[in-house]
Design an enzyme around this catalytic site. Structure first.
Site, mmCIF file in Angstrom:
data_model
loop_
_atom_site.group_PDB
_atom_site.id
_atom_site.type_symbol
_atom_site.label_atom_id
_atom_site.label_comp_id
_atom_site.label_asym_id
_atom_site.label_seq_id
_atom_site.Cartn_x
_atom_site.Cartn_y
_atom_site.Cartn_z
ATOM 1 N N HIS A 5 0.802 -1.222 0.000
ATOM 2 C CA HIS A 5 0.000 0.000 0.000
ATOM 3 C C HIS A 5 0.841 1.281 0.000
ATOM 4 O O HIS A 5 0.614 2.162 0.831
ATOM 5 C CB HIS A 5 -0.907 0.021 1.248
HETATM 6 C C1 LIG Z 1 -0.384 -7.625 -4.302
HETATM 7 C C2 LIG Z 1 -1.243 -6.461 -3.909
HETATM 8 C C3 LIG Z 1 -2.351 -6.677 -3.106
HETATM 9 C C4 LIG Z 1 -3.142 -5.591 -2.717
HETATM 10 N N1 LIG Z 1 -4.294 -5.834 -2.044
HETATM 11 C C5 LIG Z 1 -5.169 -4.809 -1.847
HETATM 12 C C6 LIG Z 1 -6.489 -5.059 -1.385
HETATM 13 O O1 LIG Z 1 -6.910 -6.202 -1.182
HETATM 14 N N2 LIG Z 1 -7.303 -3.980 -1.190
HETATM 15 C C7 LIG Z 1 -6.890 -2.705 -1.419
HETATM 16 O O2 LIG Z 1 -7.656 -1.775 -1.174
HETATM 17 N N3 LIG Z 1 -5.647 -2.454 -1.882
HETATM 18 C C8 LIG Z 1 -4.808 -3.478 -2.154
HETATM 19 N N4 LIG Z 1 -3.605 -3.223 -2.731
HETATM 20 C C9 LIG Z 1 -3.221 -1.822 -2.974
HETATM 21 C C10 LIG Z 1 -4.024 -1.137 -4.079
HETATM 22 O O3 LIG Z 1 -4.309 -2.034 -5.123
HETATM 23 C C11 LIG Z 1 -3.233 0.099 -4.550
HETATM 24 O O4 LIG Z 1 -3.106 0.988 -3.464
HETATM 25 C C12 LIG Z 1 -3.908 0.832 -5.696
HETATM 26 O O5 LIG Z 1 -4.173 -0.050 -6.750
HETATM 27 C C13 LIG Z 1 -3.003 1.981 -6.162
HETATM 28 O O6 LIG Z 1 -3.611 2.613 -7.253
HETATM 29 P P1 LIG Z 1 -2.809 3.646 -8.151
HETATM 30 O O7 LIG Z 1 -3.742 4.120 -9.196
HETATM 31 O O8 LIG Z 1 -2.149 4.643 -7.288
HETATM 32 O O9 LIG Z 1 -1.607 2.820 -8.806
HETATM 33 P P2 LIG Z 1 -1.614 1.510 -9.688
HETATM 34 O O10 LIG Z 1 -2.899 0.782 -9.596
HETATM 35 O O11 LIG Z 1 -0.359 0.800 -9.332
HETATM 36 O O12 LIG Z 1 -1.523 2.052 -11.173
HETATM 37 C C14 LIG Z 1 -0.374 2.625 -11.735
HETATM 38 C C15 LIG Z 1 -0.378 2.276 -13.216
HETATM 39 O O13 LIG Z 1 0.613 3.058 -13.870
HETATM 40 C C16 LIG Z 1 1.312 2.244 -14.787
HETATM 41 N N5 LIG Z 1 2.638 2.826 -15.012
HETATM 42 C C17 LIG Z 1 3.673 2.880 -14.135
HETATM 43 N N6 LIG Z 1 4.732 3.474 -14.724
HETATM 44 C C18 LIG Z 1 4.338 3.824 -15.978
HETATM 45 C C19 LIG Z 1 4.976 4.470 -17.051
HETATM 46 N N7 LIG Z 1 6.252 4.876 -16.978
HETATM 47 N N8 LIG Z 1 4.284 4.646 -18.205
HETATM 48 C C20 LIG Z 1 2.980 4.244 -18.311
HETATM 49 N N9 LIG Z 1 2.329 3.598 -17.314
HETATM 50 C C21 LIG Z 1 3.003 3.411 -16.155
HETATM 51 C C22 LIG Z 1 1.358 0.896 -14.117
HETATM 52 O O14 LIG Z 1 1.628 -0.125 -15.054
HETATM 53 C C23 LIG Z 1 -0.023 0.819 -13.484
HETATM 54 O O15 LIG Z 1 -0.965 0.259 -14.365
HETATM 55 C C24 LIG Z 1 -2.790 -4.278 -3.126
HETATM 56 C C25 LIG Z 1 -1.688 -4.071 -3.938
HETATM 57 C C26 LIG Z 1 -0.922 -5.151 -4.354
HETATM 58 C C27 LIG Z 1 0.264 -4.927 -5.251
#
Ligand SMILES: Cc1cc2nc3c(=O)[nH]c(=O)nc-3n(C[C@H](O)[C@H](O)[C@H](O)COP(=O)(O)OP(=O)(O)OC[C@H]3O[C@@H](n4cnc5c(N)ncnc54)[C@H](O)[C@@H]3O)c2cc1C
Length: 570
Positions: free
Chosen positions: A509
């Protein structure tokens, strides 16, 4: 970081587990042999995969769009889908990873398998100074849906105080009263609409049926109640405290990642949305203080695309600070050291990293082989207070229907289950540090767990809670023996402290590395606009000023949802 896993072995183990060949002993033995960790991959490696969206391998590069969204994760996919629907403008999504069109992503029971697939990149932390210098695996989902495609599907908004705290510290308009209508609007809760819950929104949220719950999960609930903790019927309603059956982003047996919930429906409704996969962004194009486009790899070639209106950076709490830094937005001294021209001196970029501390340690041997889960291995959670004078819950205990411990605890038993513990309001702060101007370089990820003694105190309280529940009579038909930490270790303060340090792992997280606020370390304002640069917003977990008390997918989706709303209403 060193590669410390036999990825193939873990993948095979998880494959066997999830294809119904549920030989727990064989699975656990091979998973442990694999190192219970994840491989390090090249951050910009291009992996093949079928895509409903267009892979850059097969389509020409677009020249421009009204809005460009970088990253199709929890926040990015939400922002892009909503932005296209609300504004009618053209929206281009550049996702560095691959399609989510895979059974191990969409079938909830197979989620551990997705962690061992090409979709998941295996980063690792720096040696954790306050946790015996251990290096801890740090996987991220990289493809459509981002981490919402590989997460454990728990859906938790957090405590109302989390949001009031954000607003009080500068994120005006993000207090609980202001965000609750958006939370209600974006969800379709199986229990129907109420003062706290929404129905009819794009994101389906459901709850396990307790009668189909794992017997160990039911024992958790009964055990907690026998200790005097009242069951909470819904931790996304009035309060989060107490043992509860979880809320899940699962509907009709399928994972509801942000692609399924927000991107595909927008496309199906005819929105002007173009989604490119295998399109890793290298840096932002900034001219005269305005972000006018993005430089990325299209079919492996460095390509520039122009944004007529705005760029929304949603690459997640690890990659967003990297892209900002490579674009000249960050601490001026660091930028100069890396040889990157300074566009905006924002010392908060990459700082303020927070992650929940997962105590992966308390384990029990079972009297007999336990059945598989009907859900996600993790059906009951309990939020509670580390001491009665806490204003809101700050710790967590949760049941998992498999043995689960860090590598260092060297758990050998394969027939058992775990009750994990968590520090949900950590006081420690870490950083994501960019060490090179080369976009292929992997950032240093340092959550700095247990830096602050209060976090050790909270972890001890959470671990005590997990042990107390696990040792209740409710588990008498299942429990053979407590394997870790054992009463002998728990009653020896020095040994218990050592156990706690060796149990530290991640909830996955990371948040806070481009925080929202008005102080000198803030990177974005409360409308998510980057200070000192026009035409650029950040919308992902990195803008959270402090970590929410529950898991972080729901607030990340909220941030994407609100970004689209802010832009559409501007
Ligand atoms: C194994 C795991 C289990 C989890 N379990 C839970 C759960 O059960 N419940 C919960 O609430 N949270 C959970 N989380 C946490 C939650 O999923 C994250 O906090 C949330 O998804 C973050 O969202 P975000 O949009 O910030 O980033 P992300 O969802 O990580 O999205 C970032 C995106 O940007 C893309 N990206 C990165 N760099 C580049 C680049 N240079 N160019 C283009 N694209 C790029 C990535 O490929 C990705 O698709 C878990 C996370 C993981 C990894």
């Amino acid at each position: 970081m060193a590669k410390d896993i036999d990825e193939g072995a873990l993948g095979q183990a998880l494959l066997g587990l999830n294809r119904g060949r549920f030989d727990r002993r064989a699975f656990l033995t091979s998973a442990m042999a694999a190192g219970a960790s994840f491989a390090v991959a090249n951050a910009l490696g291009l992996a093949a995969g079928p895509a409903w969206a267009k892979s850059t391998r097969s389509v020409p590069a677009p020249r421009d769009a009204d809005y460009i969204v970088i990253g199709a994760g929890s926040a990015g996919a939400t922002a892009a889908g909503q932005l296209a629907l609300r504004t009618g403008a053209s929206v281009l999504v550049l996702e560095g990873g691959i399609s989510d069109d895979a059974e191990d992503i969409n079938n909830p029971s197979q989620w551990p398998q997705a962690l061992a697939s090409a979709f998941t990149k295996g980063y690792a932390t720096t040696p954790q100074r306050h946790a015996n210098d251990r290096v801890i695996p740090y996987p991220r989902g990289e493809g459509l849906g981002g981490c919402s495609s590989v997460n454990c599907m728990i859906y938790g908004r957090g405590s109302p105080l989390d949001y009031d705290d954000w607003a009080y510290n500068g994120a005006l308009g993000w207090d609980w009263k202001s965000v609750l209508p958006d939370y209600k609007a974006l969800e379709d809760w199986q229990g129907g609409a109420s003062d706290y819950r929404g129905a009819g929104g794009p994101l389906h949220v459901t709850q396990p049926n307790p009668t189909r719950g794992h017997e160990g999960a039911r024992a958790f609930m009964e055990g907690a109640k026998s200790l005097g903790y009242a069951e909470n019927p819904d931790f996304n309603a009035a309060a989060i405290e107490g043992p509860a059956w979880v809320n899940m982003t699962v509907y009709a047996g399928r994972r509801q990642n942000s692609d399924v919930a927000f991107l595909r429906p927008a496309l199906e409704k005819g929105a002007k949305l173009t989604v490119l996969t295998e399109a890793p962004v290298l840096k932002l194009v900034i001219e005269k203080g305005r972000c006018v486009g993005v430089q990325y790899l299209h079919a492996g070639q460095v390509t520039t695309v122009r944004a007529r209106k705005e760029v929304i950076l949603s690459a997640g709490a690890v990659m967003t600070p990297k892209i900002l830094t490579l674009s000249g937005i960050g601490d001026a001294a660091t930028l100069r050291r890396l040889g990157i021209p300074v566009v905006a001196d924002l010392p908060g970029v990459g700082q303020n990293l927070m992650d929940h501390v997962l105590g992966a340690g308390v384990n029990f041997e079972a009297k007999r082989p336990l059945p598989p889960t009907n859900y996600n291995h993790s059906e009951v959670y309990m939020w509670w207070k580390s001491s009665p004078d806490q204003p809101a819950p700050d710790i967590n205990a949760l049941y998992v229907s498999l043995p689960f411990a860090t590598k260092e605890l060297n758990l050998q038993q394969t027939n058992g289950y775990a009750i994990l513990s968590g520090v949900m309001r950590p006081k420690s702060r870490g950083a994501v540090t960019i060490t090179s101007a080369d976009p292929r370089a992997v950032p240093l990820i340092d959550p700095n767990w247990l830096q602050v003694e209060q976090d050790v105190i909270a972890l001890r309280a959470a671990t005590n809670l997990a042990r107390d529940i696990g040792n209740t009579d409710a588990y008498r038909d299942i429990r053979k023996a407590e394997l870790l930490p054992t009463q002998a270790v728990a009653s020896n303060p020095a040994q218990y402290r050592e156990f706690l340090k060796n149990s530290v792992s991640t909830y996955f997280h990371p948040v806070g590395t481009a925080k929202m606020g008005t102080d000198a370390m803030a990177v974005v304002d409360p409308r998510l606009k980057v200070y000192g640069v026009e035409g650029l917003r950040v919308a992902d977990a990195s803008v959270m000023p402090t970590i929410t008390t529950c898991n972080t997918n729901a607030p990340s989706i909220l941030i994407g949802w609100r970004a689209a709303k802010f832009i559409a209403n501007a």
